[in-house]
Motif scaffolding. Sequence first.
Motif, PDB file in Angstrom:
ATOM      1  N   LEU A 185      20.939   5.459 -54.046  1.00 16.09           N
ATOM      2  CA  LEU A 185      19.969   4.732 -54.884  1.00 16.09           C
ATOM      3  C   LEU A 185      20.341   3.254 -55.059  1.00 16.09           C
ATOM      4  CD1 LEU A 185      17.416   4.795 -56.688  1.00 16.09           C
ATOM      5  CD2 LEU A 185      18.940   5.302 -58.611  1.00 16.09           C
ATOM      6  N   ARG A 186      21.577   3.009 -55.466  1.00 14.41           N
ATOM      7  CA  ARG A 186      21.978   1.617 -55.745  1.00 14.41           C
ATOM      8  C   ARG A 186      21.878   0.754 -54.494  1.00 14.41           C
ATOM      9  NH1 ARG A 186      24.936  -1.067 -60.378  1.00 14.41           N
ATOM     10  NH2 ARG A 186      24.318   0.285 -62.045  1.00 14.41           N
ATOM     11  N   ALA A 187      22.376   1.301 -53.371  1.00 16.32           N
ATOM     12  CA  ALA A 187      22.365   0.531 -52.118  1.00 16.32           C
ATOM     13  C   ALA A 187      20.931   0.251 -51.673  1.00 16.32           C
ATOM     14  CB  ALA A 187      23.130   1.280 -51.038  1.00 16.32           C
ATOM     15  N   GLU A 188      20.060   1.248 -51.808  1.00 14.27           N
ATOM     16  CA  GLU A 188      18.657   1.057 -51.413  1.00 14.27           C
ATOM     17  C   GLU A 188      17.985   0.021 -52.306  1.00 14.27           C
ATOM     18  OE1 GLU A 188      16.477   1.943 -49.012  1.00 14.27           O
ATOM     19  OE2 GLU A 188      18.218   2.742 -47.960  1.00 14.27           O
ATOM     20  N   ALA A 189      18.244   0.121 -53.611  1.00 13.07           N
ATOM     21  CA  ALA A 189      17.650  -0.844 -54.546  1.00 13.07           C
ATOM     22  C   ALA A 189      18.146  -2.252 -54.212  1.00 13.07           C
ATOM     23  CB  ALA A 189      18.001  -0.480 -55.984  1.00 13.07           C
ATOM     24  N   MET A 190      19.426  -2.343 -53.869  1.00 11.68           N
ATOM     25  CA  MET A 190      19.989  -3.657 -53.531  1.00 11.68           C
ATOM     26  C   MET A 190      19.341  -4.200 -52.259  1.00 11.68           C
ATOM     27  SD  MET A 190      21.881  -6.067 -54.549  1.00 11.68           S
ATOM     28  CE  MET A 190      22.809  -5.363 -55.924  1.00 11.68           C
ATOM     29  N   LYS A 191      19.091  -3.308 -51.286  1.00 10.61           N
ATOM     30  CA  LYS A 191      18.443  -3.747 -50.039  1.00 10.61           C
ATOM     31  C   LYS A 191      17.061  -4.322 -50.332  1.00 10.61           C
ATOM     32  CE  LYS A 191      19.716  -0.475 -46.692  1.00 10.61           C
ATOM     33  NZ  LYS A 191      19.261   0.654 -45.875  1.00 10.61           N
ATOM     34  N   VAL A 192      16.301  -3.603 -51.150  1.00 15.05           N
ATOM     35  CA  VAL A 192      14.947  -4.066 -51.494  1.00 15.05           C
ATOM     36  C   VAL A 192      15.033  -5.400 -52.239  1.00 15.05           C
ATOM     37  CG1 VAL A 192      12.897  -3.573 -52.909  1.00 15.05           C
ATOM     38  CG2 VAL A 192      13.978  -1.737 -51.593  1.00 15.05           C
ATOM     39  N   ALA A 193      15.938  -5.466 -53.216  1.00 20.78           N
ATOM     40  CA  ALA A 193      16.053  -6.684 -54.033  1.00 20.78           C
ATOM     41  C   ALA A 193      16.530  -7.865 -53.190  1.00 20.78           C
ATOM     42  CB  ALA A 193      16.994  -6.433 -55.211  1.00 20.78           C
ATOM     43  N   GLU A 194      17.463  -7.606 -52.271  1.00 19.89           N
ATOM     44  CA  GLU A 194      17.948  -8.696 -51.414  1.00 19.89           C
ATOM     45  C   GLU A 194      16.841  -9.189 -50.486  1.00 19.89           C
ATOM     46  OE1 GLU A 194      21.484  -6.965 -49.742  1.00 19.89           O
ATOM     47  OE2 GLU A 194      22.793  -8.043 -51.147  1.00 19.89           O
ATOM     48  N   THR A 195      16.037  -8.270 -50.000  1.00 16.91           N
ATOM     49  CA  THR A 195      14.902  -8.672 -49.154  1.00 16.91           C
ATOM     50  C   THR A 195      13.987  -9.610 -49.933  1.00 16.91           C
ATOM     51  OG1 THR A 195      14.976  -6.604 -47.936  1.00 16.91           O
ATOM     52  CG2 THR A 195      12.886  -7.805 -47.879  1.00 16.91           C
ATOM     53  N   ILE A 196      13.640  -9.205 -51.154  1.00 14.73           N
ATOM     54  CA  ILE A 196      12.728 -10.020 -51.976  1.00 14.73           C
ATOM     55  C   ILE A 196      13.385 -11.359 -52.310  1.00 14.73           C
ATOM     56  CG2 ILE A 196      11.584 -10.168 -54.229  1.00 14.73           C
ATOM     57  CD1 ILE A 196      11.297  -7.054 -54.068  1.00 14.73           C
ATOM     58  N   ALA A 197      14.664 -11.303 -52.688  1.00 14.44           N
ATOM     59  CA  ALA A 197      15.368 -12.522 -53.110  1.00 14.44           C
ATOM     60  C   ALA A 197      15.557 -13.501 -51.950  1.00 14.44           C
ATOM     61  CB  ALA A 197      16.715 -12.164 -53.734  1.00 14.44           C
ATOM     62  N   GLY A 198      15.447 -13.006 -50.717  1.00 13.82           N
ATOM     63  CA  GLY A 198      15.597 -13.880 -49.544  1.00 13.82           C
ATOM     64  C   GLY A 198      14.293 -14.553 -49.151  1.00 13.82           C
ATOM     65  N   LEU A 199      13.201 -14.176 -49.801  1.00 13.75           N
ATOM     66  CA  LEU A 199      11.894 -14.764 -49.491  1.00 13.75           C
ATOM     67  C   LEU A 199      11.654 -15.977 -50.392  1.00 13.75           C
ATOM     68  CD1 LEU A 199      10.106 -11.341 -49.085  1.00 13.75           C
ATOM     69  CD2 LEU A 199      10.850 -12.889 -47.275  1.00 13.75           C
ATOM     70  N   SER A 200      10.491 -16.598 -50.215  1.00 10.90           N
ATOM     71  CA  SER A 200      10.201 -17.800 -51.001  1.00 10.90           C
ATOM     72  C   SER A 200       9.809 -17.402 -52.420  1.00 10.90           C
ATOM     73  CB  SER A 200       9.059 -18.569 -50.340  1.00 10.90           C
ATOM     74  OG  SER A 200       8.599 -19.571 -51.220  1.00 10.90           O
ATOM     75  N   LEU A 201      10.579 -17.840 -53.395  1.00  8.61           N
ATOM     76  CA  LEU A 201      10.342 -17.422 -54.787  1.00  8.61           C
ATOM     77  C   LEU A 201       8.923 -17.741 -55.284  1.00  8.61           C
ATOM     78  CD1 LEU A 201      11.552 -16.017 -57.271  1.00  8.61           C
ATOM     79  CD2 LEU A 201      12.441 -18.235 -58.004  1.00  8.61           C
ATOM     80  N   PRO A 202       8.384 -18.952 -54.993  1.00  8.41           N
ATOM     81  CA  PRO A 202       7.004 -19.190 -55.458  1.00  8.41           C
ATOM     82  C   PRO A 202       6.020 -18.164 -54.903  1.00  8.41           C
ATOM     83  CG  PRO A 202       8.017 -21.234 -54.752  1.00  8.41           C
ATOM     84  CD  PRO A 202       8.971 -20.141 -54.374  1.00  8.41           C
ATOM     85  N   SER A 203       6.149 -17.804 -53.622  1.00  7.53           N
ATOM     86  CA  SER A 203       5.193 -16.842 -53.062  1.00  7.53           C
ATOM     87  C   SER A 203       5.431 -15.455 -53.637  1.00  7.53           C
ATOM     88  CB  SER A 203       5.245 -16.827 -51.525  1.00  7.53           C
ATOM     89  OG  SER A 203       6.456 -16.308 -51.051  1.00  7.53           O
ATOM     90  N   VAL A 204       6.690 -15.102 -53.860  1.00  6.12           N
ATOM     91  CA  VAL A 204       7.003 -13.792 -54.448  1.00  6.12           C
ATOM     92  C   VAL A 204       6.442 -13.703 -55.872  1.00  6.12           C
ATOM     93  CG1 VAL A 204       8.928 -12.468 -55.406  1.00  6.12           C
ATOM     94  CG2 VAL A 204       9.033 -13.277 -53.038  1.00  6.12           C
ATOM     95  N   MET A 205       6.654 -14.760 -56.652  1.00  8.84           N
ATOM     96  CA  MET A 205       6.163 -14.731 -58.043  1.00  8.84           C
ATOM     97  C   MET A 205       4.636 -14.686 -58.081  1.00  8.84           C
ATOM     98  SD  MET A 205       8.901 -17.270 -59.917  1.00  8.84           S
ATOM     99  CE  MET A 205       8.039 -17.296 -61.480  1.00  8.84           C
ATOM    100  N   MET A 206       4.009 -15.419 -57.159  1.00 10.90           N
ATOM    101  CA  MET A 206       2.537 -15.409 -57.143  1.00 10.90           C
ATOM    102  C   MET A 206       2.005 -14.067 -56.656  1.00 10.90           C
ATOM    103  SD  MET A 206       1.227 -19.165 -56.030  1.00 10.90           S
ATOM    104  CE  MET A 206       2.032 -20.648 -56.611  1.00 10.90           C
ATOM    105  N   ALA A 207       2.689 -13.446 -55.702  1.00 17.58           N
ATOM    106  CA  ALA A 207       2.249 -12.124 -55.224  1.00 17.58           C
ATOM    107  C   ALA A 207       2.328 -11.115 -56.369  1.00 17.58           C
ATOM    108  CB  ALA A 207       3.097 -11.684 -54.041  1.00 17.58           C
ATOM    109  N   LYS A 208       3.410 -11.190 -57.141  1.00 20.26           N
ATOM    110  CA  LYS A 208       3.548 -10.300 -58.305  1.00 20.26           C
ATOM    111  C   LYS A 208       2.402 -10.540 -59.288  1.00 20.26           C
ATOM    112  CE  LYS A 208       6.418  -9.464 -62.390  1.00 20.26           C
ATOM    113  NZ  LYS A 208       7.724  -9.100 -62.901  1.00 20.26           N
ATOM    114  N   GLU A 209       2.141 -11.815 -59.557  1.00 20.56           N
ATOM    115  CA  GLU A 209       1.081 -12.153 -60.512  1.00 20.56           C
ATOM    116  C   GLU A 209      -0.270 -11.654 -60.017  1.00 20.56           C
ATOM    117  OE1 GLU A 209       1.079 -16.363 -61.285  1.00 20.56           O
ATOM    118  OE2 GLU A 209      -0.269 -16.145 -63.002  1.00 20.56           O
ATOM    119  N   SER A 210      -0.472 -11.776 -58.698  1.00 22.34           N
ATOM    120  CA  SER A 210      -1.760 -11.397 -58.134  1.00 22.34           C
ATOM    121  C   SER A 210      -1.969  -9.885 -58.173  1.00 22.34           C
ATOM    122  CB  SER A 210      -1.859 -11.937 -56.702  1.00 22.34           C
ATOM    123  OG  SER A 210      -3.183 -11.901 -56.263  1.00 22.34           O
ATOM    124  N   VAL A 211      -0.938  -9.118 -57.807  1.00 21.07           N
ATOM    125  CA  VAL A 211      -1.070  -7.655 -57.872  1.00 21.07           C
ATOM    126  C   VAL A 211      -1.330  -7.233 -59.320  1.00 21.07           C
ATOM    127  CG1 VAL A 211       0.117  -5.447 -57.565  1.00 21.07           C
ATOM    128  CG2 VAL A 211       0.333  -7.223 -55.818  1.00 21.07           C
TER     129      VAL A 211
END
Length: 257
Positions: A185-211
Amino acid sequence: MAYDNILVETNGRVGVITLNRPKALNALNGELIAELGRALDAFEADAGIGCIILTGSERAFAAGADIKEMQPLAFPATYTDDFITSWERLSRCRKPVVAAVAGYALGGGCEIAMMCDIILAADNARFGQPEIQLGILPGAGGSQRLTRAIGKAKAMEMCLTGRTLTAEEADRYGLVSRVVPLAELRAEAMKVAETIAGLSLPSVMMAKESVNRAFETTLAEGIRFERRLFQALFATADQKEGMAAFAEKRGASFQNR
Ligand code: HXC
């Protein structure tokens, strides 16, 4: 910052908050919720953090609001004090939050998992809204978020009887994004979080807001809202970098601006 009821650590651009009241199965008392709020404030203010993981122990994500703390409460003080307001800090988090849920996620525990953006469940996870068995009802959004997540029929049975879902059921009903073995669980969660954290924060935050907007507005308004955010992202350096990297067949290096 010192915390008594949670553990806070960082791993690169990922912030990890671990609920840590093992003797009470991470029951969510006022102190813990205040600490969670402070930890979220700190991660949101930290430009070095791109994604947050919220997790608990192998036995319990959280077994609910602290029943012993709530027991002496009476109306109208529950109304005037409205202690649940402080729980809403998590749902106002603008950076993405991944819930890594093992063991019990009951009552307020299920509710805070649902305030997160992605729920990864270990195969031993159990989700439920057992408040009805205490003579109350879900008070931190459970009856609303659960119904939106899994529909009226299943949410109604859970809220009216307190029936608990297995991880497999929660997956089938669409409450969680997927189920992984507890040990991973922890390793998988870290993989997902690292993937997101490696992307562009403005686009990630806007995608969250949009969903999230999909839950608050009509389809036409939601699509209009999405369109404006989509257009706005063409003002970022990261859009230039992301598309240039694709054209040049290389990995993108985002600057979060
Ligand atoms: C306070 C709790 C607690 C809770 C567990 N504990 N859940 N304390 N509030 N929500 C404590 C127990 O009192 C016990 O303390 C210790 O944790 C271990 O729990 P046990 O019951 O001994 O463990 P077990 O027999 O394995 O049963 C696990 C369980 C059960 C099925 C999760 O603890 C349980 O039913 N808990 C309550 C779940 C619940 O009703 N949650 C909803 C709460 S209302 P001691 O000191 O005896 O060792 C809610 C409203 C939210 O969440 C609204 C928004 C604010």
